[in-house]
Design a protein around this motif. Sequence first.
Motif, PDB file in Angstrom:
ATOM      1  N   VAL A 198      78.030 -86.266 -30.447  1.00 34.35           N
ATOM      2  CA  VAL A 198      77.123 -85.827 -29.365  1.00 34.35           C
ATOM      3  C   VAL A 198      76.145 -84.739 -29.813  1.00 34.35           C
ATOM      4  N   THR A 199      75.529 -84.982 -30.980  1.00 33.95           N
ATOM      5  CA  THR A 199      74.580 -83.999 -31.502  1.00 33.95           C
ATOM      6  C   THR A 199      73.163 -84.283 -31.010  1.00 33.95           C
ATOM      7  N   GLY A 200      72.711 -85.507 -31.209  1.00 32.19           N
ATOM      8  CA  GLY A 200      71.395 -85.846 -30.703  1.00 32.19           C
ATOM      9  C   GLY A 200      70.273 -85.810 -31.724  1.00 32.19           C
ATOM     10  N   ASN A 206      76.291 -83.295 -23.419  1.00 32.17           N
ATOM     11  CA  ASN A 206      75.535 -82.431 -24.319  1.00 32.17           C
ATOM     12  C   ASN A 206      75.011 -83.174 -25.538  1.00 32.17           C
ATOM     13  N   ALA A 207      74.736 -84.474 -25.350  1.00 29.51           N
ATOM     14  CA  ALA A 207      74.293 -85.273 -26.489  1.00 29.51           C
ATOM     15  C   ALA A 207      72.849 -84.949 -26.835  1.00 29.51           C
ATOM     16  N   GLY A 208      72.032 -84.795 -25.815  1.00 27.80           N
ATOM     17  CA  GLY A 208      70.654 -84.421 -26.067  1.00 27.80           C
ATOM     18  C   GLY A 208      69.765 -85.571 -26.482  1.00 27.80           C
ATOM     19  N   SER A 247      74.592 -76.219 -27.007  1.00 24.06           N
ATOM     20  CA  SER A 247      74.990 -77.474 -27.648  1.00 24.06           C
ATOM     21  C   SER A 247      74.202 -78.675 -27.182  1.00 24.06           C
ATOM     22  N   ALA A 248      73.392 -78.570 -26.116  1.00 22.62           N
ATOM     23  CA  ALA A 248      72.763 -79.762 -25.543  1.00 22.62           C
ATOM     24  C   ALA A 248      71.638 -80.312 -26.404  1.00 22.62           C
ATOM     25  N   GLY A 249      70.711 -79.453 -26.790  1.00 15.95           N
ATOM     26  CA  GLY A 249      69.643 -79.902 -27.666  1.00 15.95           C
ATOM     27  C   GLY A 249      68.436 -80.491 -26.964  1.00 15.95           C
ATOM     28  N   THR A 298      76.221 -79.098 -33.294  1.00 24.14           N
ATOM     29  CA  THR A 298      76.033 -80.378 -32.579  1.00 24.14           C
ATOM     30  C   THR A 298      75.042 -80.184 -31.434  1.00 24.14           C
ATOM     31  N   CYS A 299      73.981 -79.460 -31.738  1.00 22.86           N
ATOM     32  CA  CYS A 299      72.963 -79.173 -30.728  1.00 22.86           C
ATOM     33  C   CYS A 299      71.901 -80.261 -30.708  1.00 22.86           C
ATOM     34  N   GLY A 300      71.352 -80.560 -31.877  1.00 18.41           N
ATOM     35  CA  GLY A 300      70.435 -81.686 -31.944  1.00 18.41           C
ATOM     36  C   GLY A 300      68.975 -81.330 -31.768  1.00 18.41           C
TER      37      GLY A 300
HETATM   38  K   LIG Z   1      73.767 -82.045 -28.603  1.00 21.22           K
END
Ligand SMILES: [K+]
Lengths: 450, 450
Positions: free
Chosen positions: A60-62, A176-178, A281-283, A394-396
């Motif tokens: 779930v990084t994005g 929080n995948a972004g 972490s969302a991105g 894992t922010c993205g």
């Molecule tokens: K993310």
Amino acid sequence: MKSSKMNKRRKFIPAQVIVTYYFIAIAVSVVLLRLPGVHKPGVEVDFIDSLFTAVSAVSVTGLTSLNISETYSVFGYVMLILILQLGGIGIMSLGTFIWLISGKKIGLRERQLIMIDHNQSNLSGVVYLIKEIVKILLLIQIVGAVLLTLYFTEYFDTFKQAFMHGVFTSVSATTNAGFDITGQSLIPYHNDYFVQIITSILIVFGAIGFPVLIEVKEFLSNKNKSFRFSLFTKLTTITYGILLVFGTVMIYLLEMFNSFKDMPWHEKFFSAFFHSVSTRSAGLTTVDVTLFNEGTTFFMSALMFIGASPSSVGGGIRTTTFAIAVLFLINFSRGKTNIQIFNREIHLIDIFRSYAVIILALIMVSMATILLTITEPTLTITQIIFEITSAFGTCGMSLGITNELSNIGKVTIMILMFIGRVGLISFLFSLGGKSNQTKYHYPKERVIIG
Amino acid sequence: MKSSKMNKRRKFIPAQVIVTYYFIAIAVSVVLLRLPGVHKPGVEVDFIDSLFTAVSAVSVTGLTSLNISETYSVFGYVMLILILQLGGIGIMSLGTFIWLISGKKIGLRERQLIMIDHNQSNLSGVVYLIKEIVKILLLIQIVGAVLLTLYFTEYFDTFKQAFMHGVFTSVSATTNAGFDITGQSLIPYHNDYFVQIITSILIVFGAIGFPVLIEVKEFLSNKNKSFRFSLFTKLTTITYGILLVFGTVMIYLLEMFNSFKDMPWHEKFFSAFFHSVSTRSAGLTTVDVTLFNEGTTFFMSALMFIGASPSSVGGGIRTTTFAIAVLFLINFSRGKTNIQIFNREIHLIDIFRSYAVIILALIMVSMATILLTITEPTLTITQIIFEITSAFGTCGMSLGITNELSNIGKVTIMILMFIGRVGLISFLFSLGGKSNQTKYHYPKERVIIG
Ligand SMILES: [K+]
Ligand SMILES: [K+]
């Protein structure tokens, strides 16, 4: 050291189970992302880019080396949503299930990590907990999807379009995948505070940590009169809050004369607030982050390095690790080596863990940065550090370089996303094996420090 | 926390004595650098630049906001040499003397820091130790000055010139000050391996730590048949050696196709080796470091952040701090919380100290970096990080921006040089007061980490 080597790798430990699950989830995701009909007609995707998308989605990084909206069909979006659930909800609930079926073999330490103060040490308690995790997270996603779909009917011509964007945005925010299917994150909504508030709330629900959600639910349901919030919940929530406020203030100050300079104060505030939320972490982004100055990107890199709560959908060193490091420093400078907070004392082993996590994270991030300066000679170190901390947290968020990375660069980023999501403690233990305190002792001798 | 506040600042502690000494030394140095005849005829120097030079010289950092060779007269050089002794040799020997005269009031901990395993716990032992420190360091400087003066007669027309350069280079190298009177560091000698080897040896003598020098001398003199090297000496020397080799290899690899590309292999090697030596704390350079690529400067920033041995003329978090962090990580990943090495066990308090030092250093360096991105908008973050780690590690290398800094920038760099040289442990204790373990305990509660 000798006794350590002899005992190593004798038992299959929970941390290794999580890592194994992750590998399987990535493999399944690659297969899903190579299914016929997943791509838009005529689009060809290299295997490494499918793998990259899979790792990015499971963790779930994005970060993406391709443009999601131009590459994937609606069927592809559905696959992505499934993979985000595998990565987001999957890691915690499946992890809990695995701990459950390994029964008495697992140590008290891991049980405590799941049960945190719930006094649910039996089988039904664990099942209840997993159900709660899945139920709460799905419920949040559904409520978010309904709200956003209804609202998006103003933006899109067809209900189908609004529904698609509503569902995808809700899932992407909650896990929080972004990921985005607009092609430019949430920049189309940079003036729309409703969308930003809803997504911020979804992001926080995902990143604050499952134990917090469950405890808040228990607290609100009022079933248990003697209920008290766990130390973990207090510590992670307050740290999360402080980082959120501090991040908002700093981004506001750092960008008020730069990329925010033509905005009214409320748009400045929301831009600062949203990116502070997002770095946990969302991105997702509402402005073009490549316009941020170097100070802001460096500061956001530090925030992404810290990351979200443990047992959440986020990554990084985690809020509690950061909190314990700072609390330790404050207490140590006052001549104390124990940390007392909220009428509780932090365990020595958790101080040790936080130390190990921070050192390992620093070494990994520094080494990856230097590696990428070699493999990506056209990129600036600001872009590289931002990309690497974004992957590890894992922010993205990205300064737009992900699709320019060499294959070595992509593999490095994939490894960081993987480790960032699994968590350094699980990663360390999956490498090193079980607790293995030496029984004999050498004479102690002081050395000069710092 | 309450009991901590009550006990705080009751006693004047050794760490505060060192800090006070340092302030006095800086004040004296400013006066010396404002004496008539110190500057070349017609040169005017702002007070902040005299202060900056004084702080840089007392902390033996070598960052300068003005060109030494164009600003100071020969009398000025002599003043600088004196100040370098105040800062280099002064901090350790005067610190020891102060500990001596405070007699029984000082705790066992500080005594151990001075005596390290010498079994010299009485007055004469301490006096002997101070004499040794001064004697050894002056002897090294004299031998270096003689060798370099004789050799420099080839470079300069007059013996006076050769003598001046020989003495200044020897003092600057041994105290790891990194000041130069050539106007371009050791770049004029980039092909002269004799000069580089001599200065490297002088630098290592200064940066390896006084206890190491004294123990090696004791070992060589063979007076004591049962002599064994202390854990400190083993740990710091091996860490220093590993950093030296690792730094040489990395700088060689990172620059072989860049700034080193037109050099023969031996010049590549010496350039890499010399800058690896120099990042420990000396700050002298044989090539134009502004030509290094961003990966190299980032790597060198990390090396400067680590710095030299404790009880040396260097700064940074110190070799032992870094060594303990890495050893702790390795041991912890194997399930052990104690560190055993060289048949000795590291004290828990030293693990704690290393943790506190690293966290404080990271926070300080990060905050200073973000501050300077605001106050120095024309500089890149690579230049800023390099300058800041260079100041904190009292290294003194610069990407040529020191004279462009705003006054806030200069003050920030001065504070970092000061803290880097005093050492974070002394700095922390001078703020926080005496060891003050709380007597009561709260229940312990686990939290989830990393
Ligand atoms: K993310
Ligand atoms: K220096």
